[in-house]
Design a protein around this motif. Structure first.
Motif, PDB file in Angstrom:
ATOM      1  N   TYR A 181       0.682  -1.194  -0.043  1.00  0.00           N
ATOM      2  CA  TYR A 181       0.018   0.037   0.001  1.00  0.00           C
ATOM      3  C   TYR A 181       0.758   1.049   0.125  1.00  0.00           C
ATOM      4  CZ  TYR A 181      -2.818   3.781   2.207  1.00  0.00           C
ATOM      5  OH  TYR A 181      -3.202   4.983   2.548  1.00  0.00           O
ATOM      6  N   TYR A 182       0.655   2.015  -0.932  1.00  0.00           N
ATOM      7  CA  TYR A 182       1.266   3.589  -0.693  1.00  0.00           C
ATOM      8  C   TYR A 182       0.760   4.741  -0.222  1.00  0.00           C
ATOM      9  CZ  TYR A 182       3.638   0.478  -4.371  1.00  0.00           C
ATOM     10  OH  TYR A 182       4.359  -0.365  -5.057  1.00  0.00           O
ATOM     11  N   PRO A 183       1.129   5.009   0.912  1.00  0.00           N
ATOM     12  CA  PRO A 183       0.441   6.165   1.821  1.00  0.00           C
ATOM     13  C   PRO A 183       0.739   7.451   1.065  1.00  0.00           C
ATOM     14  CG  PRO A 183       2.259   5.168   3.116  1.00  0.00           C
ATOM     15  CD  PRO A 183       1.931   4.137   1.802  1.00  0.00           C
ATOM     16  N   ASP A 184       1.823   7.667   0.252  1.00  0.00           N
ATOM     17  CA  ASP A 184       2.294   8.896  -0.171  1.00  0.00           C
ATOM     18  C   ASP A 184       1.565   9.233  -1.592  1.00  0.00           C
ATOM     19  OD1 ASP A 184       4.094   9.062   1.784  1.00  0.00           O
ATOM     20  OD2 ASP A 184       5.846   8.658   0.353  1.00  0.00           O
ATOM     21  N   GLU A 185       1.020   7.942  -2.183  1.00  0.00           N
ATOM     22  CA  GLU A 185       0.112   8.172  -3.297  1.00  0.00           C
ATOM     23  C   GLU A 185      -1.558   8.195  -2.985  1.00  0.00           C
ATOM     24  OE1 GLU A 185       1.411   6.086  -6.811  1.00  0.00           O
ATOM     25  OE2 GLU A 185       3.296   5.597  -5.736  1.00  0.00           O
ATOM     26  N   SER A 186      -1.832   7.739  -1.799  1.00  0.00           N
ATOM     27  CA  SER A 186      -3.035   8.101  -1.160  1.00  0.00           C
ATOM     28  C   SER A 186      -3.451   9.279  -0.361  1.00  0.00           C
ATOM     29  CB  SER A 186      -3.246   6.734  -0.260  1.00  0.00           C
ATOM     30  OG  SER A 186      -3.021   5.687  -1.072  1.00  0.00           O
ATOM     31  N   GLU A 187      -4.748   9.527  -0.376  1.00  0.00           N
ATOM     32  CA  GLU A 187      -5.097  10.655   0.434  1.00  0.00           C
ATOM     33  C   GLU A 187      -6.360  10.174   1.336  1.00  0.00           C
ATOM     34  OE1 GLU A 187      -6.553  15.002  -0.251  1.00  0.00           O
ATOM     35  OE2 GLU A 187      -6.143  13.678  -1.895  1.00  0.00           O
ATOM     36  N   ILE A 188      -6.050  10.689   2.472  1.00  0.00           N
ATOM     37  CA  ILE A 188      -7.107  10.488   3.849  1.00  0.00           C
ATOM     38  C   ILE A 188      -7.894  11.708   4.078  1.00  0.00           C
ATOM     39  CG2 ILE A 188      -7.628   9.684   6.280  1.00  0.00           C
ATOM     40  CD1 ILE A 188      -6.345   7.696   4.171  1.00  0.00           C
ATOM     41  N   ARG A 189      -9.366  11.783   3.999  1.00  0.00           N
ATOM     42  CA  ARG A 189      -9.991  13.005   4.348  1.00  0.00           C
ATOM     43  C   ARG A 189     -11.091  12.561   5.515  1.00  0.00           C
ATOM     44  NH1 ARG A 189      -9.925  17.114   0.307  1.00  0.00           N
ATOM     45  NH2 ARG A 189      -9.114  16.508  -1.619  1.00  0.00           N
ATOM     46  N   ASN A 190     -11.199  13.560   6.096  1.00  0.00           N
ATOM     47  CA  ASN A 190     -12.173  13.660   7.322  1.00  0.00           C
ATOM     48  C   ASN A 190     -13.461  13.753   6.650  1.00  0.00           C
ATOM     49  OD1 ASN A 190     -14.150  14.509   9.539  1.00  0.00           O
ATOM     50  ND2 ASN A 190     -12.088  13.736  10.549  1.00  0.00           N
ATOM     51  N   ILE A 191     -14.547  12.863   6.676  1.00  0.00           N
ATOM     52  CA  ILE A 191     -15.747  13.023   5.909  1.00  0.00           C
ATOM     53  C   ILE A 191     -16.825  12.607   6.866  1.00  0.00           C
ATOM     54  CG2 ILE A 191     -17.524  12.204   4.215  1.00  0.00           C
ATOM     55  CD1 ILE A 191     -15.129  11.939   2.448  1.00  0.00           C
ATOM     56  N   ASP A 192     -17.501  13.623   7.577  1.00  0.00           N
ATOM     57  CA  ASP A 192     -18.564  13.522   8.445  1.00  0.00           C
ATOM     58  C   ASP A 192     -18.115  12.800   9.705  1.00  0.00           C
ATOM     59  OD1 ASP A 192     -20.534  14.592   6.954  1.00  0.00           O
ATOM     60  OD2 ASP A 192     -21.498  12.868   6.236  1.00  0.00           O
ATOM     61  N   GLY A 193     -16.788  13.174  10.505  1.00  0.00           N
ATOM     62  CA  GLY A 193     -16.252  12.500  11.415  1.00  0.00           C
ATOM     63  C   GLY A 193     -15.678  11.116  11.343  1.00  0.00           C
ATOM     64  N   ARG A 194     -15.331  10.820   9.975  1.00  0.00           N
ATOM     65  CA  ARG A 194     -14.779   9.612   9.743  1.00  0.00           C
ATOM     66  C   ARG A 194     -13.666   9.539   8.670  1.00  0.00           C
ATOM     67  NH1 ARG A 194     -17.574   4.608   6.522  1.00  0.00           N
ATOM     68  NH2 ARG A 194     -18.097   6.167   5.008  1.00  0.00           N
ATOM     69  N   ALA A 195     -12.486   9.176   8.990  1.00  0.00           N
ATOM     70  CA  ALA A 195     -11.308   9.064   8.254  1.00  0.00           C
ATOM     71  C   ALA A 195     -11.565   8.160   7.073  1.00  0.00           C
ATOM     72  CB  ALA A 195      -9.994   8.884   8.949  1.00  0.00           C
ATOM     73  N   VAL A 196     -11.673   8.599   5.872  1.00  0.00           N
ATOM     74  CA  VAL A 196     -11.718   8.072   4.699  1.00  0.00           C
ATOM     75  C   VAL A 196     -10.661   8.116   3.577  1.00  0.00           C
ATOM     76  CG1 VAL A 196     -13.316   7.680   2.608  1.00  0.00           C
ATOM     77  CG2 VAL A 196     -14.375   8.338   4.935  1.00  0.00           C
ATOM     78  N   ALA A 197     -10.223   6.900   3.162  1.00  0.00           N
ATOM     79  CA  ALA A 197      -9.329   6.937   1.847  1.00  0.00           C
ATOM     80  C   ALA A 197      -9.933   7.107   0.516  1.00  0.00           C
ATOM     81  CB  ALA A 197      -8.452   5.526   1.832  1.00  0.00           C
ATOM     82  N   THR A 198     -10.192   8.573   0.214  1.00  0.00           N
ATOM     83  CA  THR A 198     -10.778   8.950  -0.835  1.00  0.00           C
ATOM     84  C   THR A 198      -9.779   8.732  -2.320  1.00  0.00           C
ATOM     85  OG1 THR A 198      -9.821  11.367  -0.652  1.00  0.00           O
ATOM     86  CG2 THR A 198     -12.131  10.891   0.168  1.00  0.00           C
ATOM     87  N   THR A 199      -8.611   8.712  -1.801  1.00  0.00           N
ATOM     88  CA  THR A 199      -7.557   8.075  -2.991  1.00  0.00           C
ATOM     89  C   THR A 199      -7.007   6.739  -2.469  1.00  0.00           C
ATOM     90  OG1 THR A 199      -7.463  10.296  -3.970  1.00  0.00           O
ATOM     91  CG2 THR A 199      -5.625   8.602  -4.409  1.00  0.00           C
ATOM     92  N   PHE A 200      -7.132   5.957  -2.926  1.00  0.00           N
ATOM     93  CA  PHE A 200      -6.206   4.701  -2.321  1.00  0.00           C
ATOM     94  C   PHE A 200      -5.455   3.811  -3.361  1.00  0.00           C
ATOM     95  CE2 PHE A 200      -6.457  -0.023  -2.189  1.00  0.00           C
ATOM     96  CZ  PHE A 200      -6.134  -0.384  -0.777  1.00  0.00           C
ATOM     97  N   ARG A 201      -4.191   3.807  -3.301  1.00  0.00           N
ATOM     98  CA  ARG A 201      -3.418   3.273  -4.045  1.00  0.00           C
ATOM     99  C   ARG A 201      -2.594   2.066  -3.462  1.00  0.00           C
ATOM    100  NH1 ARG A 201      -0.233   0.960  -6.909  1.00  0.00           N
ATOM    101  NH2 ARG A 201       1.709   1.683  -7.811  1.00  0.00           N
ATOM    102  N   ALA A 202      -2.841   0.743  -4.248  1.00  0.00           N
ATOM    103  CA  ALA A 202      -2.100  -0.458  -3.663  1.00  0.00           C
ATOM    104  C   ALA A 202      -2.038  -1.262  -4.710  1.00  0.00           C
ATOM    105  CB  ALA A 202      -3.053  -1.239  -2.737  1.00  0.00           C
ATOM    106  N   ASP A 203      -0.953  -2.384  -4.685  1.00  0.00           N
ATOM    107  CA  ASP A 203      -0.496  -3.177  -5.656  1.00  0.00           C
ATOM    108  C   ASP A 203      -1.330  -4.681  -5.343  1.00  0.00           C
ATOM    109  OD1 ASP A 203       0.987  -1.547  -7.084  1.00  0.00           O
ATOM    110  OD2 ASP A 203       2.745  -2.394  -6.569  1.00  0.00           O
ATOM    111  N   ASN A 204      -1.218  -5.464  -6.333  1.00  0.00           N
ATOM    112  CA  ASN A 204      -1.893  -6.759  -5.957  1.00  0.00           C
ATOM    113  C   ASN A 204      -3.174  -6.876  -5.375  1.00  0.00           C
ATOM    114  OD1 ASN A 204       0.447  -8.146  -6.997  1.00  0.00           O
ATOM    115  ND2 ASN A 204       1.541  -7.474  -5.327  1.00  0.00           N
ATOM    116  N   VAL A 205      -4.109  -6.225  -5.953  1.00  0.00           N
ATOM    117  CA  VAL A 205      -5.438  -6.067  -5.380  1.00  0.00           C
ATOM    118  C   VAL A 205      -6.270  -7.128  -5.953  1.00  0.00           C
ATOM    119  CG1 VAL A 205      -7.619  -4.717  -5.295  1.00  0.00           C
ATOM    120  CG2 VAL A 205      -5.311  -3.554  -5.142  1.00  0.00           C
ATOM    121  N   ASP A 206      -7.060  -8.069  -5.082  1.00  0.00           N
ATOM    122  CA  ASP A 206      -7.760  -8.995  -5.487  1.00  0.00           C
ATOM    123  C   ASP A 206      -8.852  -8.363  -6.611  1.00  0.00           C
ATOM    124  OD1 ASP A 206      -9.204 -11.342  -5.876  1.00  0.00           O
ATOM    125  OD2 ASP A 206     -10.000 -11.292  -3.574  1.00  0.00           O
TER     126      ASP A 206
END
Length: 944
Positions: A354-379
């Motif tokens: 998982y690549y945190p530098d290429e992902s983005e976490i936003r606070n949406i309605d009090g919940r941390a959400v990965a609005t951009t999610f970057r990972a390899d070898n996704v099922d």
């Protein structure tokens, strides 16, 4: 005895079986004095008749006659009802399946055909069993009139808290001469390839001296449709300390000493025991909080064929001057064959990194959400779920009407049944892709971007491994109904009281549904097809013992050349598994013998319900005739018995490969419940002037709980962190209602009306939100882990209030010169205000319909646009958030040309603007987009 047989004039076009052959309007029941009808029943002449009925009525009832239905492209009854003020429809694959009235769910609407409620077992596999009627089972060609009762009387059957729909089919005494007609159409849909035929034939005649008659109608419809659907299954939360888990550790980013070492934590099998945790926000440490990441994304294309074969039969006999006997029969056989090519990505089931530098976490309605999610070898999986359903519904009613000097007595006995057998199988397969998923609040879809050449790897069948088979198989459901009614009425001359009514009603209903499933592991699949070679892509990561799915994979593409082309970022090219090859190559017995087949008692339901009712009602009128109405009370008692299996919540099993959660049964249980209600109603009508009429209605109504909610079933989902159990002790929904209406008539066919309504729902059934931790066993490894669930089991809770207004108008331009004198318009608007918008589904705040027509002796045309504001469509969707269907509109039109008095050519269109439906989570993140395409029909109607 005098029989009322309305004349069917041969001059215009109609749709319903009878309307195919009779004009300008379908024969219509002599209206009662407590029925208000807002209808266009033959254009101008019928407008005059409908307004006359409306003007004399005492209750708020909207109606459409058969010819009005026939002049719209209405494949079923629901399509017609959406033109009535305060009514909205819900669609399945673009076809109207159920309705909402005044912003309340379809379970709050009672639908009756010829004074009986039809059972309904014809539902998609996996759907909750509700009480709402499925309008796709009823051809509109069989409909004579539709009535939407918004204010009840005591004599009206209980159960329609929002309102009741009464459907009437033709009977032989409706006609004065023989009727014989044929309607033939072909339909073509923009998302499908094949043309589907629609054929209806109708015969009716009265024999001898007119004391015996017979009506027979048969109809066949084949619909070939294609639906394009994007679905985001929501967001699942994971703590940084645990990282990605799905019953077992998938991959971690930190070694035991807390160091992020990508050379060791590389997503390989060997690293699973060495690494744990995941630094989602990229700050270099494992925080205490959690992050919600995309759960599953679906790119789906449905290729579906539906066939419906239906028949009606009615026989009437005037046995004497005092006795009339009637027998009504209805039958529908419904078959569905659907291929759901589904391309799924499981971000939580990634091997990483998982690549945190290429992902983005936003606070949406009090919940941390990965609005951009970057990972390899996704099922990622190339599924193709085949749903095959075959079911039928039949109803047989015997009626008798007996007259004495003072009394009219009506009795009826109905026996009806609906049953279905369904399959829903998929061969699960998997590959690994590198990707980025991105979505923001307000987006319609979650975009997918392939990385590191995955766009090529994902199209190579050699990169896919077999995982298993799962789905419903030989899943049976049924609903049986016995309905008995006895009514009596007498005209009176007792002061201002003009009529007295009383009656008794008994209904015995039984709903049964099995949860029957077939599963296979890889070895069992290979016992059918033979051994398959390993998959190099997985072997390189240390995942050994794989079996290739390449021999079953094939490319798929949308028939119209693009998949949801107006939504960038979606996957256009993909593969799909050939599940149908397995179904066609092996018999049911062979598949069951090769796999694991069983009925899950914790998900099966068996509910019996007896309702006993009695009512008394009076009608009254002032001496000057300006004030009239009715008052009555209905008593209802319900006895309910729910059977099922208890669930052992300490024995939950989860299979990560198929995502299947099962709960061990505790044993069979039976729970009973009973409740009684008094339901008063008052309806007033007052003539302010000859042109201006005021109405008032006050009533109490109920709606019984859904069968799923009162069944002792338990549904657990580890991935969605939810568990729901039925509650057989639920009481019904209850509402106190007030309606006030004002109507102004300013011409023979012209009027405007306004209605205010208020519903005080004193009780609602609400979902729970208790958090519980339960042990779960991994079906593959035997590992036991603790999973957090939210218990969403229903219970009776606080009510809500519904307020609203309805405006309607219709006008014919008869005073204009030339061709313009053949035109007219109609429009309506409904405003709905819901005091608890997060607790009640279907409440669109603004709704309107506007239409126009032209008709002369040769040519006719109609156009109608219906718009519905956004509304809460699911209380709890995937990931624990609700779902909101966004505002949308549909444009429909029809054109007919009378070649001769007996032959008419018809062209019709549905959803001409090809509008897609968008659904978002309540926090604004994307949930679903559905494109059913436009539908065109062309054909002819002939009378003989």
């Amino acid at each position: 005895m005098t029989h009322t047989k309305n004349r069917c004039l041969k001059s215009t076009l109609a749709i319903a079986i009878a309307s195919t052959f009779c004009n300008p309007g379908f024969a219509q029941d002599t209206p009662t004095d407590d029925m208000e009808v807002i209808a266009v029943t033959g254009i101008r002449q019928s407008l005059t008749e409908a307004m006359g009925i409306k003007k004399e009525s005492s209750t708020v009832v909207d109606a459409i006659s058969a010819e009005d239905v026939g002049k719209f492209p209405d494949i079923n009854v629901a399509e017609s009802l959406q033109r009535i003020t305060g009514v909205q429809i819900n669609r399945s694959r673009g076809e109207g399946s159920s309705i909402n009235i005044r912003g309340l769910p379809s379970d709050f609407v009672l639908v009756r055909m010829n004074n009986v409620a039809l059972p309904n077992a014809l539902t998609d596999t996996g759907s909750d069993t509700s009480r709402s009627f499925d309008f796709t089972s009823l051809p509109s060609e069989f409909v004579r009139t539709l009535e939407v009762h918004k204010t009840p009387t005591a004599s009206l059957e209980e159960g329609g808290l929002a309102g009741s729909v009464v459907i009437r089919t033709p009977r032989p005494f409706d006609f004065t001469e023989r009727q014989l007609a044929l309607s033939v159409q072909g339909s073509k849909e923009s998302n499908a390839e094949d043309i589907g035929p629609r054929v209806t034939a109708f015969y009716s005649d009265v024999y001898g001296d007119g004391d015996f008659g017979l009506t027979l109608g048969v109809s066949y419809m084949e619909r070939n449709s294609g639906t394009q659907d994007f679905l985001n299954f929501g967001y699942t939360s994971f703590s940084e300390a645990e990282g990605f888990t799905s019953g077992s550790q998938q991959f971690g980013a930190f070694t035991e000493d807390g160091i992020a070492n990508p050379e060791i934590c590389d997503g390989s099998v060997a690293s699973r025991d060495l690494c744990s945790g995941q630094d989602f926000n990229g700050n270099g440490v494992l925080d205490d909080g959690s992050v919600a990441i995309p759960y599953i994304t679906f790119h789906t294309m449905y290729d579906e064929k539906r066939t419906r074969t239906s028949a009606i039969l009615s026989a009437q006999w005037a046995a004497s001057d005092n006795l009339e006997l009637t027998a009504d029969g209805f039958y529908t056989k419904y078959e569905v064959d659907s291929a759901r090519a589904e391309f799924l990505a499981f971000p939580y089931n990634s091997l990483g990194p998982y690549y945190p530098d290429e992902s983005e976490i936003r606070n949406i309605d009090g919940r941390a959400v990965a609005t951009t999610f970057r990972a390899d070898n996704v099922d990622t999986r190339a599924g193709n779920r085949i749903e095959q359903r075959e079911g039928d519904t039949w109803s047989m009613t015997l009626l008798g009407k007996y007259l004495t000097d003072n009394w009219t007595v009506n009795g009826q006995v109905n026996r009806s049944r609906s049953s279905q057998l369904a399959d829903n199988l998929n061969i699960v397969n998997s590959t690994l892709v590198d990707l980025t998923l991105q979505s923001e609040q307000g987006d319609a879809v979650t975009s997918t971007t392939y990385m590191n050449g995955s766009e090529d790897r994902v199209l190579d069948p050699q990169n896919y491994r077999l995982v298993g088979v799962n789905g419903a198989y030989n899943q049976a459901s049924s609903e049986d109904l016995l309905d008995i009614k006895l009514d009596a009425e007498r005209y009176l001359d007792f002061g201002n009281i003009t009529k007295f009514k009383t009656g008794f009603h008994y209904a015995d209903r039984n709903k049964v549904g099995q949860s029957a499933r077939l599963t296979m592991n890889v070895a069992q699949i290979e016992s059918l097809f033979g051994d398959q070679p390993p998959v190099e892509l997985f072997e390189q990561l240390g995942i050994t013992g794989t079996s290739s799915a390449a021999f079953l994979l094939q490319p798929v593409s949308p028939l119209n050349g693009a998949y949801l082309e107006n939504y960038p970022g979606l996957i256009q090219e993909r593969l799909a598994i050939d599940t149908r090859r397995m179904l066609n190559s092996f018999s049911r017995e062979e598949l069951i013998a090769a796999g694991n087949y069983g009925i899950d008692p914790t998900l099966s339901e068996d509910v019996s319900e007896e309702a006993t009712n009695a009512y008394a009602e009076i009608e009254f009128e002032s001496g000057d005739g300006n004030l009239s109405g009715n008052f009555g009370v209905r008593y209802t008692r319900t006895e309910q018995l729910s059977r099922g299996a208890g669930a052992d919540l300490n024995q939950i099993t989860f299979n990560p490969n198929g995502g299947l959660t099962t709960v061990a049964p505790l044993g069979l249980i039976e729970e009973s419940n009973s409740y009684s209600e008094w339901l008063p109603s008052l309806n007033l009508r007052y003539n302010l002037t000859d042109e201006l009429i005021a109405r008032f209605g006050a009533s109490r109504t109920i709606a019984r709980p859904r069968f799923t909610d009162i069944s002792p079933v338990t549904v657990a989902n580890v991935e969605a962190n939810s568990i729901t159990g039925g509650n057989p002790t639920l009481d019904p929904f209850k509402s106190n209602n007030i309606d006030v209406a004002l109507e102004y008539y300013y011409g023979d066919t012209d009027m405007v009306s306004a209605t205010l309504f208020y519903k005080d729902l004193v009780s609602l059934i609400r979902s729970g939100s208790t958090v519980i931790n339960l042990p779960v066993t991994n079906a593959l490894t035997g590992e036991v882990f603790t999973a957090q669930f939210i218990d969403r089991s229903p219970s009776n809770g606080e009510g809500a209030k519904i307020r609203g207004a309805e405006l309607a108008g219709q006008h014919s331009f008869v005073s204009l010169p030339g061709l313009l004198s053949n035109t007219g318009v109609n429009a309506n608007y409904t405003f709905i205000d819901n005091s608890d918008p997060e607790a009640i589904t279907a409440g669109s705040k603004h709704n309107f319909n506007v239409g126009g027509f032209y008709e002369d002796d040769t040519f006719g045309a109609r156009i109608s646009y219906t718009w519905r504001d956004k509304f809460l469509s699911q209380l709890v969707a995937f990931g624990g958030r609700g779902a909101v269907t966004q505002a949308y509109g549909t444009l429909d039109a029809s054109v007919n040309y009378n070649v001769s008095e007996n032959f008419t050519v018809v062209v019709e269109g549905v959803n001409l603007l090809d509008e897609a439906v968008e659904i978002k989570f309540t926090d604004g993140l994307p949930y679903q987009v559905v494109d059913n395409g436009r539908r065109l029909f062309a054909g002819f109607r002939a009378t003989f």
